[in-house]
Design a protein around this motif. Structure first.
Motif, PDB file in Angstrom:
ATOM      1  N   ALA A 175      43.015  36.551  50.131  1.00 28.33           N
ATOM      2  CA  ALA A 175      41.907  36.329  50.605  1.00 28.33           C
ATOM      3  C   ALA A 175      41.291  37.847  50.935  1.00 28.33           C
ATOM      4  O   ALA A 175      40.411  38.240  50.479  1.00 28.33           O
ATOM      5  CB  ALA A 175      41.600  35.731  52.054  1.00 28.33           C
ATOM      6  N   THR A 176      42.502  38.736  51.144  1.00 29.56           N
ATOM      7  CA  THR A 176      42.079  40.267  51.527  1.00 29.56           C
ATOM      8  C   THR A 176      41.912  40.785  49.895  1.00 29.56           C
ATOM      9  O   THR A 176      40.829  41.539  49.792  1.00 29.56           O
ATOM     10  CB  THR A 176      43.363  40.878  51.885  1.00 29.56           C
ATOM     11  OG1 THR A 176      43.687  40.331  53.120  1.00 29.56           O
ATOM     12  CG2 THR A 176      43.176  42.368  51.726  1.00 29.56           C
ATOM     13  N   THR A 177      42.710  40.306  48.815  1.00 29.26           N
ATOM     14  CA  THR A 177      42.350  40.995  47.316  1.00 29.26           C
ATOM     15  C   THR A 177      40.762  40.373  46.819  1.00 29.26           C
ATOM     16  O   THR A 177      40.197  41.181  46.526  1.00 29.26           O
ATOM     17  CB  THR A 177      43.398  40.311  46.440  1.00 29.26           C
ATOM     18  OG1 THR A 177      44.790  40.863  47.009  1.00 29.26           O
ATOM     19  CG2 THR A 177      43.082  40.780  45.234  1.00 29.26           C
ATOM     20  N   ALA A 178      40.681  39.112  47.301  1.00 28.73           N
ATOM     21  CA  ALA A 178      39.232  38.730  46.876  1.00 28.73           C
ATOM     22  C   ALA A 178      38.193  39.337  47.418  1.00 28.73           C
ATOM     23  O   ALA A 178      37.259  39.861  46.742  1.00 28.73           O
ATOM     24  CB  ALA A 178      39.271  37.349  47.371  1.00 28.73           C
ATOM     25  N   MET A 179      38.359  39.744  48.744  1.00 26.71           N
ATOM     26  CA  MET A 179      37.218  40.401  49.419  1.00 26.71           C
ATOM     27  C   MET A 179      37.249  41.860  48.864  1.00 26.71           C
ATOM     28  O   MET A 179      36.106  42.387  48.646  1.00 26.71           O
ATOM     29  CB  MET A 179      37.361  40.486  50.809  1.00 26.71           C
ATOM     30  CG  MET A 179      36.364  41.192  51.903  1.00 26.71           C
ATOM     31  SD  MET A 179      36.896  41.861  53.307  1.00 26.71           S
ATOM     32  CE  MET A 179      37.841  43.112  52.592  1.00 26.71           C
ATOM     33  N   MET A 180      38.514  42.502  48.580  1.00 27.48           N
ATOM     34  CA  MET A 180      38.170  43.807  48.299  1.00 27.48           C
ATOM     35  C   MET A 180      37.844  43.955  46.922  1.00 27.48           C
ATOM     36  O   MET A 180      37.505  45.074  46.506  1.00 27.48           O
ATOM     37  CB  MET A 180      39.672  44.613  48.525  1.00 27.48           C
ATOM     38  CG  MET A 180      40.121  44.686  49.926  1.00 27.48           C
ATOM     39  SD  MET A 180      38.820  45.726  50.917  1.00 27.48           S
ATOM     40  CE  MET A 180      39.128  47.212  50.459  1.00 27.48           C
ATOM     41  N   PHE A 181      38.181  42.955  45.963  1.00 28.50           N
ATOM     42  CA  PHE A 181      37.882  43.027  44.668  1.00 28.50           C
ATOM     43  C   PHE A 181      36.291  43.037  44.432  1.00 28.50           C
ATOM     44  O   PHE A 181      35.942  43.479  43.515  1.00 28.50           O
ATOM     45  CB  PHE A 181      38.521  41.533  44.152  1.00 28.50           C
ATOM     46  CG  PHE A 181      37.995  41.154  42.670  1.00 28.50           C
ATOM     47  CD1 PHE A 181      38.648  41.631  41.646  1.00 28.50           C
ATOM     48  CD2 PHE A 181      36.707  40.533  42.462  1.00 28.50           C
ATOM     49  CE1 PHE A 181      38.205  41.562  40.187  1.00 28.50           C
ATOM     50  CE2 PHE A 181      36.181  40.107  41.223  1.00 28.50           C
ATOM     51  CZ  PHE A 181      37.241  40.748  40.172  1.00 28.50           C
ATOM     52  N   GLY A 182      35.777  42.242  45.381  1.00 23.78           N
ATOM     53  CA  GLY A 182      34.087  42.547  45.311  1.00 23.78           C
ATOM     54  C   GLY A 182      33.641  43.743  45.593  1.00 23.78           C
ATOM     55  O   GLY A 182      32.922  43.870  45.089  1.00 23.78           O
ATOM     56  N   ILE A 183      34.195  44.284  46.689  1.00 22.83           N
ATOM     57  CA  ILE A 183      33.852  45.687  46.923  1.00 22.83           C
ATOM     58  C   ILE A 183      33.999  46.748  45.792  1.00 22.83           C
ATOM     59  O   ILE A 183      33.180  47.374  45.525  1.00 22.83           O
ATOM     60  CB  ILE A 183      34.474  46.137  48.243  1.00 22.83           C
ATOM     61  CG1 ILE A 183      34.264  45.414  49.376  1.00 22.83           C
ATOM     62  CG2 ILE A 183      34.214  47.695  48.351  1.00 22.83           C
ATOM     63  CD1 ILE A 183      34.818  45.394  50.846  1.00 22.83           C
ATOM     64  N   GLY A 184      35.376  46.503  45.309  1.00 23.07           N
ATOM     65  CA  GLY A 184      35.709  47.505  44.214  1.00 23.07           C
ATOM     66  C   GLY A 184      34.915  47.299  43.085  1.00 23.07           C
ATOM     67  O   GLY A 184      34.493  48.220  42.319  1.00 23.07           O
ATOM     68  N   MET A 185      34.498  45.925  42.675  1.00 26.30           N
ATOM     69  CA  MET A 185      33.763  45.914  41.599  1.00 26.30           C
ATOM     70  C   MET A 185      32.327  46.509  41.926  1.00 26.30           C
ATOM     71  O   MET A 185      31.697  46.811  40.883  1.00 26.30           O
ATOM     72  CB  MET A 185      33.666  44.380  41.148  1.00 26.30           C
ATOM     73  CG  MET A 185      35.047  43.477  40.681  1.00 26.30           C
ATOM     74  SD  MET A 185      35.478  44.320  38.916  1.00 26.30           S
ATOM     75  CE  MET A 185      34.255  43.345  37.955  1.00 26.30           C
ATOM     76  N   SER A 186      31.841  46.320  42.906  1.00 26.29           N
ATOM     77  CA  SER A 186      30.475  46.819  43.351  1.00 26.29           C
ATOM     78  C   SER A 186      30.675  48.358  42.942  1.00 26.29           C
ATOM     79  O   SER A 186      29.753  49.110  42.315  1.00 26.29           O
ATOM     80  CB  SER A 186      30.020  46.601  44.753  1.00 26.29           C
ATOM     81  OG  SER A 186      29.979  45.541  45.067  1.00 26.29           O
ATOM     82  N   ILE A 187      31.708  49.105  43.500  1.00 29.35           N
ATOM     83  CA  ILE A 187      31.639  50.510  43.269  1.00 29.35           C
ATOM     84  C   ILE A 187      31.955  50.763  41.657  1.00 29.35           C
ATOM     85  O   ILE A 187      31.291  51.750  41.379  1.00 29.35           O
ATOM     86  CB  ILE A 187      32.937  51.071  44.036  1.00 29.35           C
ATOM     87  CG1 ILE A 187      32.785  50.873  45.477  1.00 29.35           C
ATOM     88  CG2 ILE A 187      33.407  52.397  43.650  1.00 29.35           C
ATOM     89  CD1 ILE A 187      34.237  51.159  46.458  1.00 29.35           C
TER      90      ILE A 187
END
Length: 513
Positions: A167-179
């Motif tokens: 779940a942590t990876t999934a959330m941070m994945f979305g933030i990272g992809m936005s960046i």
């Protein structure tokens, strides 16, 4: 904490596990092979004469061989395989149902349930996103790529110590992809753009830091709780929340520093600042607004739980484990009860719009599969000792393993656990490796505690392939992570992890004896 699929309530719907056609064919073949190999192994072992072994141990060996194959091939869902193994042990008269199912009511089961509910509330109320954007938007970061990589990884590891790794990876994945989407957009306007290697590094930091961070606390990832359960049940050695963190936190810090240094060196951004990407982070943080009543309530429940988890260890450290205060707290407020207190507080404290901080409908969406997997795996592990199967396996493997003594067994245990975790889930790796390590140690006449701890922590490694962990699969689907680069970077982290865990166990492990 627990391994959930990207389609579960803890992950964005946009995340998908993307495999190449060749990898999909291999996965399909692997799954089908389980339906053939598992029954075949069961029948062969059941028919083979095994002199000197009790009939119950012989039948359990056949069951466990089939279960291990089904876990590795994932022909059945892993929780279903664990339940199948428990049911087969009853049908084959390995032990009565009351004994086989007893681990499903183990106190650690309730530690899982309570901590999962708290993690679910953290996700629902956006506390994880608030923390992530708050750190990434700090002025110190200043939009500098290397600092963003450092802060991004530090936030991911910290969240993963208390939440699901996936779940942590999934959330941070979305933030990272936005960046990355903002960073890559400059190429269309002829502006300086980021080196593709930086995108790979940011994505791999998302996955690798989440897996590393789970080692910090007992509830950070299921293998931790599984290993603690085996150590307590088979060795009668209690490991408190604080004692685990006394080893886990230094391991996480060392691994994370090494991870950052080599990713930063091998994945240069090629630009000095992120430009508009830094503004995107600050704007996203501002859009979160003020703290909501639900967020404050979840923070209170989490804070109370964390204090109850850590306080007994602090008393043991300052007053000694023989002190009346420590004994009273340990007896009246074990980690499982503390987790349930925090979870129940969520049903009482206010949430948003007049509701409670969490409803039963939301709480019931926790990952029950991991709980069943733990119960079934722990049941088979305990039965292997009760029937004498573990002792027979230990004696047999002692002559095969070239490394002897406590340090040799520690090194072998860590290496084997990492190798197994590359081919199957971390949870299954802990279920398979830790009991065998304990049995080998007993057969060799050495203290099993340190090798068992090493195998427990090493079960959370395994970074080479998309199928090694759900975290890897998520970032592989981004399109920014070439397969061979994941393999190369994953091997580096596996080797570093082996050295760090062996060293940490050897130096810090004796502190909890």
């Amino acid at each position: 904490m627990t391994d959930i699929s990207p389609s579960s309530p803890g992950a964005p719907a946009s995340v998908r596990h993307v495999l190449t056609p060749r990898e999909e064919r291999f996965e399909a073949l692997r799954n089908r092979a389980g339906f053939v190999l598992a029954p075949l192994a069961f029948v062969i072992i059941l028919l083979l004469p095994m002199e000197g072994m009790k009939p119950e141990a012989h039948r359990l060996a056949a069951v466990m061989a089939a279960v291990v194959i089904l876990w590795i091939t994932e022909a059945l869902p892993m929780p279903a395989t664990a339940l199948l193994g428990a049911a087969a042990a009853i049908i084959l008269r390995v032990a009565p149902a009351k004994e086989v199912f007893a681990p499903f009511a183990d106190p650690l089961i309730f530690l899982f349930i309570g901590s999962f509910i708290i993690a679910r509330a953290i996700f629902l109320h956006g506390l994880d996103r608030r923390m992530a954007y708050g750190v990434l938007g700090m002025r110190w970061i200043g939009g500098r790529p290397s600092r963003v990589l450092l802060a991004f990884g530090a936030v991911t590891a910290t969240l993963s110590a208390w939440m699901s790794n996936t779940a942590t990876t999934a959330m941070m994945f979305g933030i990272g992809m936005s960046i990355l989407s903002v960073m890559m957009a400059g190429a269309a306007d002829g502006k300086p753009t980021v080196d593709p290697r930086y995108a790979t590094g940011l994505m791999l930091m998302t996955s690798f830091a989440a897996s590393i961070g789970g080692l910090a606390t007992p509830v950070g990832t299921p293998p931790n709780v599984i290993g603690i359960g085996f150590i307590r049940g088979l060795l009668h050695q209690e490991i408190t929340f604080f004692e685990w963190m006394a080893i886990g936190v230094p391991v996480v810090v060392l691994l994370f520093i090494c991870l950052y240094l080599y990713l930063n060196a091998l994945s240069p951004a090629g630009i000095d600042t992120l430009g508009e990407s830094a503004e995107v982070i600050r704007r996203a943080h501002a859009e979160l607004g003020a703290w909501t009543p639900g967020q404050r309530s979840v923070m209170i429940a989490f804070g109370v739980t964390a204090v109850l988890w850590i306080t007994p260890g602090l008393f043991a450290l300052t007053l000694g484990e023989t002190s009346a205060v420590y004994k009273a707290m340990s007896a009246r407020l074990p980690e499982s009860a503390a987790a349930l207190i925090g979870a129940i507080m969520l049903f009482v404290l206010p949430g948003n719009d007049g509701a409670r901080a969490i409803t039963w409908e939301d709480a019931a969406k926790i990952d029950w599969g991991v709980i069943l997997l733990y119960g079934g795996g722990f049941a088979l592990g305990v039965l292997s000792f009760q029937t004498g199967l573990a002792e027979s396996v230990g004696r047999g493997l002692t002559g095969v393993i070239p490394l002897h003594g406590e340090f040799g067994l520690l090194a072998a245990s860590v290496i084997v656990a990492v190798m197994v975790s590359e081919t199957t889930s971390n949870t299954a790796s802990a279920n398979m490796v830790v009991p065998v390590v304990i049995s080998i140690a007993v057969a060799q006449g050495v203290d099993p505690l340190i090798p068992a701890l090493g195998a427990t922590m090493a079960s959370s490694l395994g970074f080479m392939l998309p199928v090694s962990t759900p975290c890897n699969a998520i970032v592989y689907g981004s399109g920014y992570v070439p397969l061979m680069r994941m393999v190369r970077y994953g091997i580096i982290l596996d080797l570093i992890g082996i050295v760090v865990i062996i060293g940490a166990m050897w130096v810090l492990g004796p502190l909890i004896r």
